[in-house]
Design a protein around this motif. Structure first.
Motif, PDB file in Angstrom:
ATOM      1  N   ARG A   1       0.821  -1.211   0.000  1.00 17.13           N
ATOM      2  CA  ARG A   1       0.000   0.000   0.000  1.00 17.13           C
ATOM      3  C   ARG A   1       0.859   1.266   0.000  1.00 17.13           C
ATOM      4  O   ARG A   1       0.507   2.257  -0.639  1.00 17.13           O
TER       5      ARG A   1
ATOM      6  N   TYR B   1      -1.309  -7.684  -4.504  1.00 12.34           N
ATOM      7  CA  TYR B   1      -2.398  -7.483  -3.549  1.00 12.34           C
ATOM      8  C   TYR B   1      -3.620  -8.299  -3.954  1.00 12.34           C
ATOM      9  O   TYR B   1      -4.302  -8.900  -3.109  1.00 12.34           O
TER      10      TYR B   1
ATOM     11  N   GLN C   1      -7.674   0.631  -1.596  1.00 15.32           N
ATOM     12  CA  GLN C   1      -7.390   0.573  -0.166  1.00 15.32           C
ATOM     13  C   GLN C   1      -7.008   1.962   0.353  1.00 15.32           C
ATOM     14  O   GLN C   1      -6.596   2.832  -0.399  1.00 15.32           O
TER      15      GLN C   1
END
Length: 825
Positions: free
Chosen positions: A703, A717, A728
């Protein structure tokens, strides 16, 4: 439990990038309108590039960085509008078309049909280059909204004209005949910001003049002898005692024979030449200042096409350079040339074609800017300009301005000035805003002159266009929905400063940035931006700017094809700190590709283990887990601070260092035994703690890195957690991870490196134990079990260095003996 990797592919393959691009398109990942959403709206005023040629690697990197910032703000919960459209107005395409088709714009544009044909040639040329630019940024994974309505579209030009009409009616725009910077090649006026300076080899000519009243000879030095016939005064510094006796007298202009006053002026440099100079119209802007200040009558002898006018006497009709040579010959023939000295001097040139700029009298439209200098300096203080060192460039430029902005241009491929003139009464008429006007082509929007009642036939349309910066200086308003999306515009500009971000290069601070700040303030009364992000220049590997003339332009597409978009983006982020110039480096691209491969290998290893947090499994963290998670907290804090400061260099380099040099090299090697736990040496809670830590670190790294390397992070991911990383939220530090064990990690890493070095030096495989027992100080006791696992050697904790031990670090020693198998081996 049989633990096998869930990620099937054994290595990163850059071909996956193309698959992801299609997946993103299919999912509409980046097509998220900002209207009707509750989140804060951020408008990024993406630089509309001029499609004058294909991007080199430096330009491409700049747009990749803009995408990185946009992705970060999305992950922080902002609704981000980051449009991409082309700045298609202006001179470069006209010059390109003239060269390509061997035509002259001014000749073609003498008729409406010819002008329309020329404009169509320009439009086709721009379309072709724009396609190439879109292909490049799309392949890089940039999440821009592609707006096909660029600055030459009716939608954009309608807005530009509406702003002109408003400012005209408010009295901020006026027409006047006055000295302007003029490019004889482009046949148009230039703003101060469109002037560059180039050092050239020239000569200083010392010429004999005569005092009319006494016949005394005075010698005047000049670099522009061809302007002798434009002289309107002779001046010296009032502190210069050599010429005090000439005050109030007159000088006879050599070759021309007319008289000019001899005056004092403090701007004259006594050390230049002979200390007495001719004031002509115009050699430079100091001449203009003196002429204006003293009310002298101008005598302009250079025509708009760069030739000498009829007032130039013996050199009339000659081009400027040829006139200079001829006038010097005449001085020599008449015995008027005393000497000639070589000199290197700074010459103002047109920033587009590099032709030397002249100062001539032209009637132009001007936008008031001198009246706003103090207000603009205050406005600058309201904006966060990063890095701060470039803020000073903007301030210095504002302070240096000496004239209002000439906004009209005698060119063709630009937004037309929406104005008609009544030939009977002279009134200048502007229409109601709301549509795109072409006065040179259309009938006037009035049946008769609103002022004197003259019939429509007496209304003549303006043929000139705006300076291209007059268009592009309102790009942030265009991106924010000004005049067409009131809901978006009001939300973005509801605060002061507005929620807008300008990313741009250092080379256009005095043009695009300055003009935007001026125009937006005049139109809205607010600063144009909350944030301004200024990058340095993209350079070749040797540190030179990339130019076609140097033959060092580097095409990005072969490198993207060879290493992939993520590797290129990694170089774009890691090449230099924000604001510094950045050199192209294929080695850094290779590093980026290796990093993607490393991430893949790490994630594949971690994919073999369940994620206790997602599956609700109990775990008990050990000191080494807390240490690496606490260090991860620090990394998250660093990345947030850097991204919020619009910097991508720190995230790129810090994530790389943490991932490769701490997590992969040390932590994973220390917990492999516990993660697999094949011999049952650890409890289930301790084993799951290793799984938990491995997953949290990998998930967080993906992230953190997603804005910079969106392909490999999304691919991993999705495989690990079944979602797109780009949906996200950006990570936040987790208080439960904070631990003092973090401070001990450097000592652990130093010990590991020392052991590896010892084994290499003594030809011991890493999987073999050391020849003895590893003794560590009390502070490393929390890591003793993992150190035993990692180095396959028994570890003991001691209070001080054991007798006869070999020092590995200041907190670890090797007690020689037989190979010290770890306990339980």
């Amino acid at each position: 439990m049989l633990l096998k990797p869930r990620i099937r592919e054994k290595h990163w393959d850059k071909r996956l990038e193309e698959e992801l691009l299609e997946t993103w398109r299919r999912e509409g990942l980046h097509q998220q309108p900002v209207t009707g959403r509750e989140e804060r709206i951020l408008v990024i005023d993406t630089p509309p590039p001029y499609p004058s040629g294909k991007w080199h690697v430096g330009g491409t990197a700049h747009y990749a960085q803009i995408d990185m910032i946009a992705r970060f703000f999305r992950m922080r919960g902002w609704a981000v509008r980051v449009p991409w459209y082309a700045d298609r107005n202006g001179l470069p395409v006209e010059v390109a078309v003239e060269k390509k088709y061997h035509i002259v714009a001014h000749e073609m544009a003498k008729t409406k049909e010819g002008r329309l044909k020329f404009l169509e040639l320009c439009r086709k040329e721009l379309d072709k280059v724009e396609e190439e630019l879109v292909r490049i940024w799309s392949r890089l994974g940039c999440s821009f909204e592609y707006w096909r309505d660029g600055t030459d579209s009716p939608r954009y030009r309608r807005m530009t004209q509406a702003t002109f009409i408003e400012l005209w009616r408010r009295g901020l725009i006026y027409e006047a005949e006055r000295p302007v910077n003029w490019c004889p090649r482009c046949m148009t006026s230039l703003s101060e910001a469109e002037i560059e300076y180039r050092d050239e080899e020239g000569a200083l000519y010392y010429v004999r003049w005569r005092v009319a009243e006494t016949g005394e000879e005075i010698v005047i030095a000049t670099t522009r002898p061809e302007l002798t016939g434009a002289a309107v005064a002779v001046a010296y510094n009032p502190e210069d005692e050599r010429y005090k006796h000439l005050k109030g007298r007159h000088a006879v202009v050599p070759l021309y024979g007319y008289k000019v006053p001899i005056i004092e002026h403090e701007s004259i440099d006594p050390s230049f030449g002979t200390g007495i100079m001719m004031v002509c119209t115009y050699g430079d802007w100091r001449d203009e200042m003196i002429v204006k200040e003293l009310g002298l009558t101008p005598r302009v002898i250079i025509t708009p096409d760069g030739r000498m006018s009829s007032k130039a006497g013996p050199v009339a009709g000659l081009p400027i350079a040829e006139a200079r040579r001829r006038i010097v010959e005449l001085f020599e023939e008449k015995g008027l040339l005393v000497k000639k000295e070589p000199i290197t001097h700074s010459v103002p040139v047109c920033w587009r074609c590099k032709t030397p700029v002249e100062i001539i009298h032209v009637k132009e439209y001007f936008l008031k800017q001198l009246d706003y200098k103090e207000e603009l300096l205050k406005i600058v203080d309201e904006m966060k300009i990063l890095p701060r060192k470039h803020r000073e460039k903007l301030i210095d430029w504002i302070k240096s301005l000496k004239m209002d902005w000439p906004i009209s241009r005698t060119r063709y491929y630009g937004t037309e000035i929406p104005l008609w003139r009544c030939r009977k009464c002279g009134a200048k008429l502007v229409p109601e805003p709301g549509r795109y006007y072409r006065p040179w082509l259309e009938e006037p929007p009035w049946e008769k002159c609103p002022v004197c009642g003259a019939p429509r036939e007496m209304l003549e349309g303006e043929k000139r266009v705006f300076d291209t910066w007059f268009d592009s200086s309102i790009s942030v308003l265009y991106a924010s929905g000004y005049m067409r999306e009131p809901e978006v515009f009001e939300k973005v500009f509801s605060d002061r400063p507005p929620y807008t971000l300008r990313p741009q290069g250092v080379d256009i601070i005095r043009t695009w940035l300055y003009f935007t700040i001026l125009r937006v303030y005049q139109l809205t009364g607010k600063p144009a931006f909350r944030w301004v992000r200024i990058t340095g220049m993209g350079l070749d590997p040797t540190g030179r700017a990339m130019h076609k003339s140097l033959g060092n332009v580097i095409d990005p597409e072969p490198y993207i094809a060879k290493y992939g978009a993520d590797a290129f983006r990694f170089w774009a982020a890691a090449a230099a700190k924000l604001g510094d110039d950045y050199r192209f480096s294929e080695q850094v691209l290779k590093t980026g590709y290796s990093f993607a491969t490393k991430l893949w290998n790490i994630a594949r290893f971690v994919s073999a283990f369940p994620d206790p947090e997602r599956e609700g499994l109990e775990y008990r963290l050990r000191p080494v887990d807390l240490a690496v998670l606490s260090m991860l907290n620090k990394l998250v804090e660093e990345c947030i601070a850097a991204y919020e400061s619009l910097d991508v260099y720190v995230p790129a380099t810090s994530i790389y260092q943490y991932t490769w040099n701490l997590f992969a090299s040390h932590y994973i090697e220390m917990v492999k035994t516990r993660a697999y736990n094949r011999n049952g040496e650890y409890s289930e809670e301790e084993q799951r703690a290793a799984w938990y830590t491995l997953h949290r670190v990998v998930e967080t790294i993906l992230r953190l890195l997603a804005p910079i390397m969106p392909f490999v992070t999304d691919a991993l991911y999705r495989r690990l957690y079944g979602e797109s990383v780009h949906r996200q939220r950006f990570p936040e530090p987790r208080p439960e991870w904070e631990s003092g064990y973090r401070d001990l990690l450097p000592a652990v890493m130093e010990l590991n490196s020392a052991v590896w070095g010892f084994k290499k030096k003594n030809n011991i495989r890493l999987s073999q134990p050391l020849p003895g027992t590893l003794a560590v100080s009390e502070k490393l006791k929390p890591f003793a079990r993992e150190l035993e696992d990692m180095h396959h050697t028994r570890v003991v904790v001691v209070g001080s260095r054991p007798e006869g031990a070999i020092e590995l670090t200041d907190s670890a020693w090797l007690i020689p003996g037989e190979a010290g198998e770890k306990r339980g081996s």
